[in-house]
Design a protein around this motif. Sequence first.
Motif, PDB file in Angstrom:
ATOM      1  N   LEU A 167      59.706  33.779  48.781  1.00  0.00           N
ATOM      2  CA  LEU A 167      58.205  33.464  50.299  1.00  0.00           C
ATOM      3  C   LEU A 167      57.866  32.199  49.822  1.00  0.00           C
ATOM      4  N   LEU A 168      57.572  31.776  48.442  1.00  0.00           N
ATOM      5  CA  LEU A 168      56.704  30.468  48.454  1.00  0.00           C
ATOM      6  C   LEU A 168      57.140  29.538  48.117  1.00  0.00           C
ATOM      7  N   GLY A 169      58.557  29.782  47.411  1.00  0.00           N
ATOM      8  CA  GLY A 169      59.862  28.798  46.715  1.00  0.00           C
ATOM      9  C   GLY A 169      59.110  28.354  45.387  1.00  0.00           C
ATOM     10  N   VAL A 170      57.940  28.804  45.141  1.00  0.00           N
ATOM     11  CA  VAL A 170      57.770  28.480  43.093  1.00  0.00           C
ATOM     12  C   VAL A 170      58.316  29.727  42.205  1.00  0.00           C
ATOM     13  N   PRO A 208      42.164  29.381  34.780  1.00  0.00           N
ATOM     14  CA  PRO A 208      41.621  28.856  35.552  1.00  0.00           C
ATOM     15  C   PRO A 208      41.631  29.795  37.263  1.00  0.00           C
ATOM     16  N   ALA A 209      40.361  29.647  38.051  1.00  0.00           N
ATOM     17  CA  ALA A 209      40.684  30.085  39.890  1.00  0.00           C
ATOM     18  C   ALA A 209      41.024  28.612  40.520  1.00  0.00           C
ATOM     19  N   ASP A 210      42.261  28.803  40.377  1.00  0.00           N
ATOM     20  CA  ASP A 210      43.015  27.374  41.211  1.00  0.00           C
ATOM     21  C   ASP A 210      43.845  27.862  41.837  1.00  0.00           C
ATOM     22  N   GLY A 211      43.981  29.765  42.220  1.00  0.00           N
ATOM     23  CA  GLY A 211      44.957  29.864  43.648  1.00  0.00           C
ATOM     24  C   GLY A 211      46.140  29.942  42.838  1.00  0.00           C
ATOM     25  N   TYR A 212      46.535  30.246  41.318  1.00  0.00           N
ATOM     26  CA  TYR A 212      47.735  30.325  40.830  1.00  0.00           C
ATOM     27  C   TYR A 212      48.306  31.561  39.707  1.00  0.00           C
ATOM     28  N   THR A 213      46.724  31.984  39.870  1.00  0.00           N
ATOM     29  CA  THR A 213      46.709  33.338  39.012  1.00  0.00           C
ATOM     30  C   THR A 213      46.181  34.674  39.750  1.00  0.00           C
ATOM     31  N   TYR A 214      46.763  36.008  39.829  1.00  0.00           N
ATOM     32  CA  TYR A 214      46.470  36.786  40.394  1.00  0.00           C
ATOM     33  C   TYR A 214      46.374  37.876  39.594  1.00  0.00           C
ATOM     34  N   VAL A 215      45.944  39.141  39.787  1.00  0.00           N
ATOM     35  CA  VAL A 215      45.749  40.638  39.420  1.00  0.00           C
ATOM     36  C   VAL A 215      46.018  41.634  39.680  1.00  0.00           C
ATOM     37  N   LEU A 216      46.768  42.692  39.521  1.00  0.00           N
ATOM     38  CA  LEU A 216      47.153  44.006  40.213  1.00  0.00           C
ATOM     39  C   LEU A 216      45.611  44.578  39.552  1.00  0.00           C
ATOM     40  N   GLY A 217      44.995  44.926  41.080  1.00  0.00           N
ATOM     41  CA  GLY A 217      43.733  46.022  40.622  1.00  0.00           C
ATOM     42  C   GLY A 217      43.979  47.471  41.650  1.00  0.00           C
ATOM     43  N   THR A 218      43.533  48.696  40.222  1.00  0.00           N
ATOM     44  CA  THR A 218      43.193  50.014  41.000  1.00  0.00           C
ATOM     45  C   THR A 218      41.534  50.541  41.458  1.00  0.00           C
ATOM     46  N   GLN A 219      41.324  51.394  41.621  1.00  0.00           N
ATOM     47  CA  GLN A 219      40.253  52.174  41.687  1.00  0.00           C
ATOM     48  C   GLN A 219      40.150  52.120  39.404  1.00  0.00           C
ATOM     49  N   SER A 220      40.645  53.076  38.895  1.00  0.00           N
ATOM     50  CA  SER A 220      40.738  52.660  37.977  1.00  0.00           C
ATOM     51  C   SER A 220      39.529  51.476  36.575  1.00  0.00           C
ATOM     52  N   HIS A 221      39.998  50.026  37.669  1.00  0.00           N
ATOM     53  CA  HIS A 221      38.852  49.464  37.434  1.00  0.00           C
ATOM     54  C   HIS A 221      37.326  49.422  37.732  1.00  0.00           C
ATOM     55  N   GLU A 242      33.314  38.931  39.953  1.00  0.00           N
ATOM     56  CA  GLU A 242      34.259  38.102  39.182  1.00  0.00           C
ATOM     57  C   GLU A 242      35.534  37.999  39.917  1.00  0.00           C
ATOM     58  N   LEU A 243      35.950  39.174  40.965  1.00  0.00           N
ATOM     59  CA  LEU A 243      36.750  39.071  41.690  1.00  0.00           C
ATOM     60  C   LEU A 243      37.490  39.788  42.986  1.00  0.00           C
ATOM     61  N   GLN A 244      37.936  38.539  43.448  1.00  0.00           N
ATOM     62  CA  GLN A 244      38.159  39.192  45.417  1.00  0.00           C
ATOM     63  C   GLN A 244      39.524  39.473  45.903  1.00  0.00           C
ATOM     64  N   PRO A 245      39.182  40.478  46.138  1.00  0.00           N
ATOM     65  CA  PRO A 245      40.605  41.503  47.258  1.00  0.00           C
ATOM     66  C   PRO A 245      41.810  40.011  47.773  1.00  0.00           C
ATOM     67  N   VAL A 246      42.226  40.572  47.982  1.00  0.00           N
ATOM     68  CA  VAL A 246      43.624  39.761  48.809  1.00  0.00           C
ATOM     69  C   VAL A 246      44.111  40.477  49.500  1.00  0.00           C
ATOM     70  N   ALA A 247      45.016  41.223  49.388  1.00  0.00           N
ATOM     71  CA  ALA A 247      45.385  42.477  49.878  1.00  0.00           C
ATOM     72  C   ALA A 247      45.789  43.601  49.229  1.00  0.00           C
ATOM     73  N   LYS A 248      45.699  45.331  49.697  1.00  0.00           N
ATOM     74  CA  LYS A 248      46.276  45.989  48.934  1.00  0.00           C
ATOM     75  C   LYS A 248      47.621  46.121  49.953  1.00  0.00           C
ATOM     76  N   MET A 251      48.348  33.105  50.166  1.00  0.00           N
ATOM     77  CA  MET A 251      48.636  34.001  49.171  1.00  0.00           C
ATOM     78  C   MET A 251      48.784  35.948  50.641  1.00  0.00           C
ATOM     79  N   SER A 252      47.612  35.582  51.628  1.00  0.00           N
ATOM     80  CA  SER A 252      47.580  36.431  51.342  1.00  0.00           C
ATOM     81  C   SER A 252      49.061  36.638  52.309  1.00  0.00           C
ATOM     82  N   ALA A 253      49.024  35.693  53.130  1.00  0.00           N
ATOM     83  CA  ALA A 253      49.800  35.725  54.238  1.00  0.00           C
ATOM     84  C   ALA A 253      51.436  36.479  53.545  1.00  0.00           C
ATOM     85  N   ALA A 254      51.565  35.134  52.118  1.00  0.00           N
ATOM     86  CA  ALA A 254      52.790  36.077  52.073  1.00  0.00           C
ATOM     87  C   ALA A 254      53.119  37.617  51.538  1.00  0.00           C
ATOM     88  N   LEU A 255      51.783  37.574  51.091  1.00  0.00           N
ATOM     89  CA  LEU A 255      52.178  39.285  50.561  1.00  0.00           C
ATOM     90  C   LEU A 255      52.058  39.916  51.797  1.00  0.00           C
TER      91      LEU A 255
END
Length: 359
Positions: A85-88, A111-124, A140-146, A304-308
């Motif tokens: 979907l992203l083509g990269v 870098p907060a440049d749109g190319y690094t994302y992380v999986l988060g859970t309640q454990s965090h 430091e972090l904001q949600p994108v999609a569950k 990223m949200s739309a792609a997810l």
Amino acid sequence: MKKKLCAILSAILLLSLLAACGGQPASSQPAEGSAPSASQDQGGSAPADAADWTWERKVTLVCPWGVGGGADGTLRPLQPVLQELLGVPVEIVNVEGAGGANGIDFTCKQPADGYTYVLGTQSHIMLDLQKILPVDFKAELQPVAKLVHSINIIASSKKGMEGKYTDYTEFVEYAKSHPQELTCGMLTATGADSVAMKQTLAGGLGCDITEVEQYVKVVNYSGGSELSSAIVGGHVNIMITGADEIMGLIESGDIVPLVSISENRMSILPELECTGELGIDSYVGTWRGILCRTGTPEAAVAAMSAALEEAWNSDDYQTFLKNACYLDRSGYAASDEFQTLMDEEYATFEAYLKSAGLL
């Protein structure tokens, strides 16, 4: 009559002058105290749109746990769909250790440049509440999609249960009469798995959640593969896990499920009793979602949200979700709904930690 006609002509002339000057009639101005529309805000700019972002290089998905666990298993089938979907290229980087804290630390150093994302859970959230994380998780972090909201199960080693118990009720009865003999393996003793396990054991043992470890010893493991090997070998008696993570071992008979931590029985294990029917108030299931660093370009987050969302709805990922029993609970949530859930979870786990004497 002449006066009325004159008044009409004057009104028309006034409206024409306003239009020529770019003005508006008073009735079209936003009411005092109301929020301006996107075209009326101070900057006059519309919200960022996914179409405003172009993917130019590799995207990294950070998994704060090792290969073989539920977190890693949620990302693996997503990666090829998202990459198309992203083509990269999309790369999964496992940064395990410290109960998921190391992966968050690693992400926040990129870098907060749109190319690094992380999986988060309640454990965090649990780690953040206990001041264990090296960063301010909320800031430091904001949600994108569950992505998913799993149903955990308590499963037993076939070797470990021989001559001791055959189901969950017998397990807790044996634990009562043989305190500290039985062991429980888990990946994050300070996270959501710990809450779910202790709530379930406390309900069966009839004790307070703070007294569980007087009956069952907890053994920590750094990765899902290591824990699965330990339970198959009989080194620990029980584990808390997602059914999808060990379905092959269940089918082979090496691991025996004892109870599902859910309101209702699972679609993929309909014969397995659940905590709901046992009258045990224990329904915590791990949700997993994608987050990014605060300050990431809004257009990148929107893209990223739309792609997810598109990846989540794809045939391939839907097949994975169905086979892993992730469709038994509401899974996907966009950023706003995900943020609301996280806020609610902060309140829930803060109350739990205080009741357990950990805050």
